[in-house]
Design an enzyme around this catalytic site. Structure first.
Site, mmCIF file in Angstrom:
data_model
loop_
_atom_site.group_PDB
_atom_site.id
_atom_site.type_symbol
_atom_site.label_atom_id
_atom_site.label_comp_id
_atom_site.label_asym_id
_atom_site.label_seq_id
_atom_site.Cartn_x
_atom_site.Cartn_y
_atom_site.Cartn_z
ATOM 1 C CB VAL A 50 -40.915 66.939 23.528
ATOM 2 C CG1 VAL A 50 -39.774 65.987 23.864
ATOM 3 C CG2 VAL A 50 -40.368 68.284 23.074
ATOM 4 N N PRO A 70 -51.270 68.036 32.621
ATOM 5 C CG PRO A 70 -51.130 70.285 33.260
ATOM 6 C CD PRO A 70 -50.298 69.081 32.969
ATOM 7 N N PRO A 210 -45.982 52.198 -10.452
ATOM 8 C CG PRO A 210 -46.877 54.331 -10.346
ATOM 9 C CD PRO A 210 -46.323 53.254 -9.483
ATOM 10 C CG ASP A 233 -44.055 42.137 -15.713
ATOM 11 O OD1 ASP A 233 -43.635 41.070 -16.176
ATOM 12 O OD2 ASP A 233 -44.980 42.223 -14.885
ATOM 13 C CE LYS A 255 -46.922 38.248 -17.564
ATOM 14 N NZ LYS A 255 -47.652 38.402 -16.309
ATOM 15 N N GLY A 286 -45.062 45.377 -12.495
ATOM 16 C CA GLY A 286 -45.605 46.735 -12.497
ATOM 17 C C GLY A 286 -46.714 46.860 -11.459
ATOM 18 N N GLY A 287 -46.802 48.024 -10.839
ATOM 19 C CA GLY A 287 -47.887 48.276 -9.885
ATOM 20 C C GLY A 287 -47.813 47.348 -8.699
ATOM 21 C CG ASP A 288 -50.301 45.121 -5.213
ATOM 22 O OD1 ASP A 288 -49.809 45.507 -4.142
ATOM 23 O OD2 ASP A 288 -50.817 43.985 -5.361
HETATM 24 C C1 LIG Z 1 -51.478 43.803 -16.470
HETATM 25 S S1 LIG Z 1 -52.109 45.252 -15.724
HETATM 26 C C2 LIG Z 1 -51.054 45.367 -14.338
HETATM 27 C C3 LIG Z 1 -51.520 46.329 -13.309
HETATM 28 C C4 LIG Z 1 -50.539 46.477 -12.172
HETATM 29 N N1 LIG Z 1 -50.366 45.245 -11.464
HETATM 30 C C5 LIG Z 1 -50.912 47.587 -11.209
HETATM 31 O O1 LIG Z 1 -51.230 47.328 -10.041
HETATM 32 O O2 LIG Z 1 -50.843 48.756 -11.622
HETATM 33 C C6 LIG Z 1 -51.473 46.452 -16.842
HETATM 34 C C7 LIG Z 1 -52.340 47.700 -16.932
HETATM 35 O O3 LIG Z 1 -52.087 48.550 -15.838
HETATM 36 C C8 LIG Z 1 -52.230 49.892 -16.242
HETATM 37 N N2 LIG Z 1 -50.959 50.581 -16.039
HETATM 38 C C9 LIG Z 1 -49.883 50.080 -15.387
HETATM 39 N N3 LIG Z 1 -48.927 51.014 -15.306
HETATM 40 C C10 LIG Z 1 -49.395 52.120 -15.917
HETATM 41 C C11 LIG Z 1 -48.884 53.415 -16.142
HETATM 42 N N4 LIG Z 1 -47.683 53.794 -15.713
HETATM 43 N N5 LIG Z 1 -49.661 54.317 -16.787
HETATM 44 C C12 LIG Z 1 -50.896 53.978 -17.218
HETATM 45 N N6 LIG Z 1 -51.421 52.765 -17.026
HETATM 46 C C13 LIG Z 1 -50.694 51.847 -16.372
HETATM 47 C C14 LIG Z 1 -52.642 49.861 -17.711
HETATM 48 O O4 LIG Z 1 -54.047 49.862 -17.764
HETATM 49 C C15 LIG Z 1 -52.069 48.540 -18.133
HETATM 50 O O5 LIG Z 1 -52.701 48.075 -19.283
#
Ligand SMILES: C[S@@+](CC[C@H](N)C(=O)[O-])C[C@H]1O[C@@H](n2cnc3c(N)ncnc32)[C@H](O)[C@@H]1O
Length: 440
Positions: A50, A70, A210, A233, A255, A286-288
């Protein structure tokens, strides 16, 4: 998530009348209040589960915390070691609550709990009690925070009818609504001196993760819900765009790898133009945004135009896509490092900034993004620089989406396999012994 049991007992067994029973036992609802505990003494009796759950919020409130117990769980002990509270390693003793503004009594010893709570009552210290909500003078609501808003819920009419599960469910629903924008309370716009803010709204560079729409951050999703204009994107959580209300303008930055691309200059110009028009602009990436995402170029373009920007990190495909395919980028005893490389220009190309000879010497994992077209040349370069041709390789295409697929090969075969299997971008290529780890 249910509230922990310090609020839980709703039907305590009838026992002897408590010395401190008074008007508060007459079925009245609790009176909600926000305690400002910074620098004020809070005494916690008991160092178990808790306390472990309650202490972080007390620490965040800046309370001067004394823990009397304790023993303590490892997490509570770590808080003491970090100097976040003072821990007196002993049992409760009369007088412990003398200078306390607020107390949490949560030991496994009913007699100690009763004695401490009686002391609190005598000293007029508000006291939460883990084993007997009815005997307590205070209850901990189910709480959560979102962007400066604290949500606190106490469900039920009185101690007997308190319903911690309902409290937690309502709290979660309200927070979810705030986070996804369905509860659209106007955000505080005025500055400290009461003036309305001036200048353009910051543009949000949001890492969308992703592809799976659930893998965007809470902050990213909230900003998306509040957007007037979204520049998106091809990669990332495209499904989220469907959820946007009709008035939101969605601009496709498309892109497409090696295909037609909306020039970066045009993207930058669109960001600036819409921000200047006073729109809430989200650049959904996409991604970071800062991993091969050109996020910093966009941030710089905005800065040059005098437009503030906020960057929201995202889950990068670098780690998440291998993970979604069952590949850990590190594994104890197998790989103690992973290196992320762009494969968009071939080894030997004058534009390449990658030292393939150095990469071939590494024993850890190599993660190649944007490398599908060049994987044959990349594998040949690594083998040429001494990497074992039998090194396992996996190509994970469209990871975390419904279309995800994984193709396995070795460094010697990957060029031919990628062609034969028609692997297409986007794919993350993982090179190293970790590829074999999950295969048993
Ligand atoms: C321009 S980079 C951008 C990466 C992004 N900023 C990231 O942190 O994931 C694009 C590449 O990320 C990878 N990628 C991004 N999303 C993906 C996914 N869902 N599955 C597989 N590869 C992915 C591939 O290699 C793709 O060609």
């Amino acid at each position: 998530m249910a509230e922990p049991h310090d609020d839980a007992p709703r039907h305590p067994s009838p026992g002897p009348a408590r010395a401190h029973e008074g008007p508060h036992d007459a079925g009245h609802p609790a009176y909600p209040v926000g305690l400002r505990l910074a620098g004020r003494r809070v005494v916690v009796i008991g160092g178990g589960q808790v306390a472990q759950r309650r202490l972080p919020a007390l620490i965040a409130a800046g309370a001067d915390i004394v823990l009397v117990s304790p023993s303590a769980t490892p997490s509570v002990e770590a808080m003491a070691t970090a100097g976040e509270l003072r821990w007196e390693r002993r049992r409760y003793a009369e007088g412990d609550l003398a200078d306390a503004w607020y107390a949490l009594v949560a030991t496994g010893d009913a007699a100690a709990n009763a004695a401490a709570s009686a002391e609190a009552e005598r000293g007029r210290t508000w006291c939460v009690r883990s084993d007997d909500a009815e005997a307590a003078t205070a209850w901990t609501p189910a709480t959560g925070r979102d962007e400066g808003v604290t949500v606190a819920v106490l469900a039920g009419r009185d101690a007997r009818h308190r319903d911690p599960r309902r409290s937690a469910a309502i709290r979660d629903a309200v927070l979810e609504g705030l986070r996804d924008g369905t509860i659209g309370a106007a955000r505080e716009q005025a500055t400290d001196d009461g003036a309305a803010p001036t200048g353009p709204v910051p543009v949000a560079l949001v890492g969308g993760g992703p592809g799976d729409p659930d893998l965007i951050t809470v902050r990213g999703r909230r900003l998306l819900a509040a957007a007037d204009v979204v520049i998106a994107d091809r990669l990332g959580p495209r499904d989220l765009l469907d959820e946007l209300p009709p008035h939101v303008e969605v601009i496709d930055a498309a892109k497409i790898p090696y295909g037609r691309a909306m020039a970066q200059d045009a993207i930058n110009a669109a960001l600036v133009e819409h921000a200047r028009a006073g729109k809430a602009v989200v650049r959904l990436k996409g991604g970071d945004p800062f991993v091969f995402g050109r996020g910093m170029e966009e941030a710089q373009a905005l800065a040059e135009a005098g437009i503030p920007c906020t960057v929201v990190p995202g889950i990068s495909s670098t780690i998440s896509v291998p993970g979604a395919a069952g590949i850990p980028v590190t594994h104890r005893g197998v790989a103690h490092e992973f290196t992320v490389v762009s494969g968009h220009v071939a080894p030997g190309d004058a534009r390449s900034l990658v030292d393939w000879a150095a990469l071939a010497r590494l024993t850890g994992t190599l993660v190649v993004l944007m490398g599908v077209d060049k994987i044959g040349a990349i594998a040949a370069a690594l083998i040429g620089h001494g990497k074992d041709p039998a090194t396992p390789v996996a190509l994970v295409q469209e990871g975390t989406t419904a279309a995800q697929r994984r193709v396995d090969a070795t460094l010697a075969t990957v060029g031919a396999t990628a062609r034969a299997e028609a692997v297409r971008p986007p794919a993350v290529i993982v090179i190293g012994d970790v590829v074999a780890v999950g295969k048993g």
